[in-house]
Design an enzyme around this catalytic site. Structure first.
Site, short mmCIF file in Angstrom:
data_model
loop_
_atom_site.label_atom_id
_atom_site.label_comp_id
_atom_site.label_asym_id
_atom_site.label_seq_id
_atom_site.Cartn_x
_atom_site.Cartn_y
_atom_site.Cartn_z
N ASN A 206 1.01 -1.29 -0.11
CA ASN A 206 0.14 0.02 0.11
C ASN A 206 0.86 1.26 -0.29
OD1 ASN A 206 -3.14 -0.87 0.37
ND2 ASN A 206 -1.82 -2.20 1.85
N GLU A 207 1.13 1.82 -1.34
CA GLU A 207 2.09 2.91 -1.21
C GLU A 207 1.39 4.22 -0.84
OE1 GLU A 207 4.99 2.23 -1.81
OE2 GLU A 207 5.47 0.78 -3.38
N PRO A 208 2.23 5.18 -0.83
CA PRO A 208 1.40 6.53 -0.33
C PRO A 208 0.20 6.83 -1.43
CG PRO A 208 4.03 6.72 -0.39
CD PRO A 208 3.49 5.37 -0.84
N SER A 210 -2.50 5.37 -0.77
CA SER A 210 -3.61 4.45 -0.15
C SER A 210 -4.33 4.95 0.64
CB SER A 210 -2.69 3.10 0.31
OG SER A 210 -1.80 2.61 -0.89
N THR A 225 10.31 2.05 -3.95
CA THR A 225 10.01 0.61 -3.52
C THR A 225 10.62 -0.36 -4.60
OG1 THR A 225 8.00 1.07 -2.49
CG2 THR A 225 8.26 -1.31 -3.16
#
Ligand code: GLP
Length: 672
Positions: A206-208, A210, A225
């Protein structure tokens, strides 16, 4: 009485801070998500009330000296759950993570299965995520990771294991993800969810961006990432662009959540997640909402939390010499004033009145700290012969020292201390630079291809045909044959020799420790044989000084493992012959520049010396775009920035202005 009211003020403050953080959340949905009811008689996490020192932390956080200690406790919690459920004839549901972080936990669970008979027959697992496009057999798939790291070694029934499918048809992803969630619900919900954290603040993938209510879905991976995963995939361009991950909302439905993190590369993002506001730019911050969530950190990962960074802001402190130096350097740094120009008001207006009360007025305190910082600077890292060394970091005697420098892989020592190596040699010390591993895992195929074609041209070896064929036929992440690894090792050794010759080192040693040659990144298993090799080396050299790195590195990285091996070797009973070692110095592994108060020896580099350092670094050409933890540019650019920034910080504190500084911390041994 007074005590009670103080603690209720703290509680009120915490509630208020949490409310403020909640108010500050711009896009998050305001209703608190529903958490599954505690399910069983087995109560897992006793989330105790926060202490005063933890008042700024919005997630209960426990800090352990070493990751091993943290992992043992988490393994206890899991074992209790599994065992408790067995007694009730019920299943236990675990949410599992991948990455380097949980590897030690999985080893601990395997150990308990083998030695204590802990059975996983009643366990159901759900993994957080999987790279999109990778088959379960792909060496870097999370399916494969979980098999190698855990499932192949315990008695969990294969039908109880769930890892998202990376090959699901694009058009069916939505439906597939819904099904994954249904399976979790049908299993009764997750009892304990294990999490790591990415440097972007991601949990799962869940990247920024999310949201708190995001569900299992397909996501695009953040650049940082992909860069962090580049080494596993032998190059950033091979890292998949998409993944399937459980959502933040899915994760928050677990009954208990345990976030693990080790090493200083995680310190900044943990500070944001634990002390910052809840925000979708740091998805891990949403864990603040969960009533049964705890972070288990080692000391280096916790280093940026307020209680360690500026403990005087958190509660009463004991003004030790180290803390005093830290506070004064912090004050000067945050006010952008030289130390000698700090006034009494600067201290009192910035929460440091008690320092003045205990130590005395600013004038004397400033001079004392200025002198302490001044005394860390030396152009004589091996000691200055025949000089008064009472205020120098290194003793003058013996004038010519035997010095042992450990470089976990080629390039590490050059990045951290090329200028200092150069000086030590020029000042007549007997310096042995030891490359502990060959670093062959870090050589991309393109470099091997170049070298094979060059050698083919001059027909220097016979088995090159086979290597050329292997390089033609393999995909980037296929396991290299032993011959190809040896060949890649030769490339790194040639680079290391060229680079160290520029620093004046006539000879270097390659230790080729077995743990490295047997393993691959994230899958190293060092043993007593590795320690014994280091002990033998120390015995043969009998160094007066040792240089080492990796204290703050991820414990499962090569630098982290080498740090542990060397410190174990030096502590080992066979160590008596090293008793003459007076000092062990740590050089930085470059993840974060050290602040002046953390430095015990600062070795200035002139512009010409910095140029020599950079020249030596450039010779590690196979390492272009290979180094993790660097957000932009090459590792040598990063090293230059770090050395220049340390010099600027010394300058800003009112000390002399140098071109660049290499920084060292004293790990052990008297300063004199
Ligand atoms: C990956 C995983 C995350 C993990 C993170 C940190 O992106 N999807 O679940 O927490 O990496 O990795 P590491 O533990 O290797 O630092």
């Amino acid at each position: 009485m007074a005590k009670q009211s103080a603690s209720s003020i703290v509680v009120l403050k915490v509630i208020e801070t949490q409310r403020a953080a909640f108010r500050a959340t711009p896009n998050a949905k305001r209703e608190t998500p529903t958490f599954a009811e505690p399910e069983s008689a087995v109560k897992l996490l006793a989330v105790t009330p926060r202490t005063e020192a933890e008042q700024f932390e919005h997630i209960k956080t426990r800090v352990f000296r070493r990751s091993d200690d943290a992992v043992r406790e988490v393994a206890d919690l899991i074992a209790n759950l599994v065992h408790g459920r067995q007694m009730e004839n019920r299943t236990a549901v675990l949410g599992l993570a991948t990455g380097s972080t949980p590897v030690k936990l999985y080893r601990q669970l395997i150990r308990r299965h083998r030695e204590d008979g802990l059975s996983f027959r009643n366990v159901i697992t759900f993994n957080l995520d999987e790279y999109y496009g990778l088959s379960p057999e792909h060496p870097e798939s999370y399916h494969n990771f979980m098999r190698v790291q855990l499932f192949d070694h315990i008695d969990i029934p294969p039908e109880n294991v769930h890892v998202p499918d990376g090959l699901v048809d694009r058009g069916k992803v939505f439906e597939y993800c819904q099904k994954y969630e249904e399976l979790i619900t049908r299993a009764g919900g997750i009892d304990i969810q294990i999490l790591g954290i990415g440097r972007t603040g991601h949990i799962g993938f869940n990247e920024p961006g999310s949201g708190i209510d995001s569900r299992t879905r397909m996501v695009a991976l953040d650049r940082l990432t992909r860069r962090d995963a580049a080494r596993d995939f032998r190059g950033e361009s091979n890292v998949p662009e998409y993944a399937i991950t459980m959502g933040v909302g899915t994760i928050l439905e677990a009954r208990e959540i345990i976030l693990l993190a080790w090493g200083e590369s995680k310190a900044a993002v943990l500070r944001a997640a634990i002390e910052g506001p809840e925000t979708d730019s740091v998805p891990a911050s949403f864990l603040q909402r969960h009533p049964q969530c705890q972070c288990f950190l080692d000391e280096t990962a916790a280093g940026d939390l307020m209680r360690f960074r500026t403990p005087w802001k958190v509660g009463p402190v004991q003004w030790t010499p180290e803390l005093t130096r830290k506070a004064v350097a912090w004050l000067a740094g945050s006010l952008k004033k030289p130390v000698l120009r700090l006034r009494d008001e600067d201290y009192t207006e910035n929460g440091l009145a008690t320092l003045l009360v205990e130590i005395g007025a600013a004038y004397g305190l400033n001079i004392r700290i200025f002198n302490e910082l001044q005394h860390t600077i030396t152009g004589w890292p091996g000691g200055k012969p025949n000089a008064d060394d009472s205020h120098r970091p290194v003793p003058a005697h013996p004038a010519h020292k035997r010095i042992l420098v450990f470089s976990p892989e080629p390039l590490d020592a050059e990045l951290g201390m090329a200028g200092t190596l150069n000086r030590l040699v020029n000042q007549g010390h007997e310096v042995t630079l030891v490359y502990v591993t060959s670093g062959n895992l870090g050589v991309p195929d393109r470099e091997a291809r170049m070298a094979v074609s060059l050698l083919n041209e001059i027909q220097a070896a016979n088995n090159l045909g086979a290597l050329a064929k292997e390089l033609d036929n393999k995909t980037a992440y296929d396991e290299d044959s032993a011959a190809l690894r040896r060949f890649k090792g030769l490339i790194r050794k040639a680079e290391a020799r060229a680079s160290s010759q520029i620093l004046g080192l006539a000879d270097v040693q390659f230790l080729d420790l077995p743990f490295y040659e047997r393993g691959r990144y994230r899958q190293f298993r060092p043993d007593d044989g590795d320690v014994a090799a280091v002990v033998r080396l120390c015995e043969s050299i009998q160094p007066h000084q040792i240089y080492l790195t990796g204290a703050g590195a991820d414990p499962s990285s090569v630098a982290g493992i080498v740090y542990r091996l060397v410190t174990e070797a030096l502590d080992s009973p066979a160590r008596h012959s090293n008793a003459g070692t007076s000092q062990i110095w740590l050089y930085s592994s470059g993840e974060r520049p050290w602040l002046p108060h953390e430095i015990n020896m600062a070795v200035p580099l002139s512009p010409a010396e910095l140029a020599v350092k950079l020249d030596s670094l450039y010779h590690h050409r196979s390492q272009r775009s290979q180094t993790p933890f660097i957000e932009s540019g090459e590792s040598w650019q990063h090293a230059e920035r770090t050395n220049r920034s340390t010099a600027q910080q010394y300058d800003q504190l009112g000390l002399a202005e140098y071109e660049a500084i290499e920084a060292f911390r004293l790990l052990a041994g008297a300063k004199r």
